[in-house]
Motif scaffolding. Sequence first.
Motif, PDB file in Angstrom:
ATOM      1  N   GLU A 111       0.833  -1.203   0.000  1.00  0.00           N
ATOM      2  CA  GLU A 111       0.000   0.000   0.000  1.00  0.00           C
ATOM      3  C   GLU A 111       0.867   1.252   0.000  1.00  0.00           C
ATOM      4  N   PHE A 170       2.364   1.703  -3.314  1.00  0.00           N
ATOM      5  CA  PHE A 170       1.336   2.126  -4.274  1.00  0.00           C
ATOM      6  C   PHE A 170       1.039   3.608  -4.144  1.00  0.00           C
ATOM      7  N   PHE A 171       0.857   4.087  -2.899  1.00  0.00           N
ATOM      8  CA  PHE A 171       0.458   5.484  -2.780  1.00  0.00           C
ATOM      9  C   PHE A 171       1.593   6.427  -3.144  1.00  0.00           C
ATOM     10  N   ALA A 185       1.650   6.311  -6.908  1.00  0.00           N
ATOM     11  CA  ALA A 185       0.472   6.943  -7.511  1.00  0.00           C
ATOM     12  C   ALA A 185       0.561   8.457  -7.400  1.00  0.00           C
ATOM     13  N   VAL A 237       2.892   9.503 -10.049  1.00  0.00           N
ATOM     14  CA  VAL A 237       2.261   9.430 -11.377  1.00  0.00           C
ATOM     15  C   VAL A 237       1.381  10.649 -11.617  1.00  0.00           C
ATOM     16  N   ILE A 238       0.552  10.995 -10.630  1.00  0.00           N
ATOM     17  CA  ILE A 238      -0.383  12.105 -10.831  1.00  0.00           C
ATOM     18  C   ILE A 238       0.364  13.431 -10.856  1.00  0.00           C
ATOM     19  N   LEU A 277       4.309   1.145 -10.529  1.00  0.00           N
ATOM     20  CA  LEU A 277       2.949   0.590 -10.454  1.00  0.00           C
ATOM     21  C   LEU A 277       2.853  -0.717 -11.239  1.00  0.00           C
ATOM     22  N   MET A 281      -3.692  -4.703  -2.618  1.00  0.00           N
ATOM     23  CA  MET A 281      -4.335  -3.484  -3.100  1.00  0.00           C
ATOM     24  C   MET A 281      -5.469  -3.835  -4.043  1.00  0.00           C
ATOM     25  N   TYR A 322      -6.125   1.217  -8.816  1.00  0.00           N
ATOM     26  CA  TYR A 322      -5.350   1.418 -10.041  1.00  0.00           C
ATOM     27  C   TYR A 322      -6.219   2.051 -11.129  1.00  0.00           C
ATOM     28  N   VAL A 355      -6.565   5.765 -10.478  1.00  0.00           N
ATOM     29  CA  VAL A 355      -5.357   6.496 -10.915  1.00  0.00           C
ATOM     30  C   VAL A 355      -5.338   6.608 -12.425  1.00  0.00           C
ATOM     31  N   LEU A 368      -7.795   9.196 -13.600  1.00  0.00           N
ATOM     32  CA  LEU A 368      -7.333  10.551 -13.292  1.00  0.00           C
ATOM     33  C   LEU A 368      -6.266  11.006 -14.292  1.00  0.00           C
ATOM     34  N   VAL A 369      -5.301  10.123 -14.563  1.00  0.00           N
ATOM     35  CA  VAL A 369      -4.243  10.492 -15.514  1.00  0.00           C
ATOM     36  C   VAL A 369      -4.826  10.707 -16.904  1.00  0.00           C
ATOM     37  N   ILE A 406      -6.438  14.108 -16.971  1.00  0.00           N
ATOM     38  CA  ILE A 406      -5.435  15.171 -17.001  1.00  0.00           C
ATOM     39  C   ILE A 406      -4.873  15.315 -18.417  1.00  0.00           C
ATOM     40  N   LEU A 416      -2.043   1.424 -18.066  1.00  0.00           N
ATOM     41  CA  LEU A 416      -2.190   1.062 -16.650  1.00  0.00           C
ATOM     42  C   LEU A 416      -3.485   0.288 -16.429  1.00  0.00           C
TER      43      LEU A 416
END
Lengths: 208, 99
Positions: free
Chosen positions: A3, A6-7, A10, A13-14, A43, B1, B6, B9, B12-13, B16, B43
């Motif tokens: 986790e 992952f965070f 992530a 990534v963003i 990821l 997870m 995933y 995310v 969202l990407v 964007i 992804l």
Amino acid sequence: MAEVVFFIAAIGVIAGAVGTVALRDPFYSVLALVGHLLCLAALFLLLRAEFVAAAQVVVYAGAIMVLYVFVSAYIGRLDHAVGANAGPGLKGLSFAFAGALFVELMIATLGTGLDALGDEGAGFFPAFGSPGEIGKLLLTKYLLAFEIASFLLLVAAVGAVILARRREGLEPAGTISVGDLFKDPNRSGTIEDHEAGSMLESGGSPKR
Amino acid sequence: MSITWYLVVSALVFCIGAGGILVRRSPLVILLCLELMLNAANLALVAFSRAHGNQDGQVFAVIVMVVAACEVAVGLGLIVAIYRRNIPVDVDEMRELSG
């Protein structure tokens, strides 16, 4: 543990994606995209896709981004901010469209019976996503796609060379090209400015 | 997870990237935003491949990478050709095809 990784990935990534869109200089946009790709590879590793992660780092962040860096250095800095003179209405409309798309995707993602898949996903065997397994699939089940991809790469390479080559008679007189830089010693940026009698001169004047 | 994270995310990407294509005017940055959208799709593909325990999605992601490489080569060739002919490198200025 997964986790936490992952965070962190992530968020990377963003943040890389936002930086690519929002940064003013295209060069910095390219660098933000490199960070985005590296975090995305993390990821992929979490998703047991080793070969895709390795290809992402080597091919995408390594090779394709070098092309971007060279081209952004070639055409120089362009003074385009985000929506410089597109008008505030158009800019707001663009953001509204992106937001609506996100809401729609969220409804599609969270509203469907995706939880039926289970939290941890299906079971996998130890070699899942390894280069050997992917290679076996590419050369047996997906051989046609593999061959088409190779042909597509060949066509794209030839097309890029033809598109970007120097054409005779198409350029206006004022255009600066690499050949002009070597011809005119008054221009800065060539080796001849600093080292007279270097290898470039001993070999005669370079031909265009 | 959970796989849903995933996908969030990825969505969202993707958004964007779509917003960037609409907002930015430099063709180079538009190509970069296109890469963002392709990566978001990658992804999602890999996440579904993991969720189903099936490697086909990963092969699909590799093929998407190949297509992205082709698109970059041709797109950057076009940008260099535009720049060589002293046309402003700006999608708002290039309206010869808009009739």
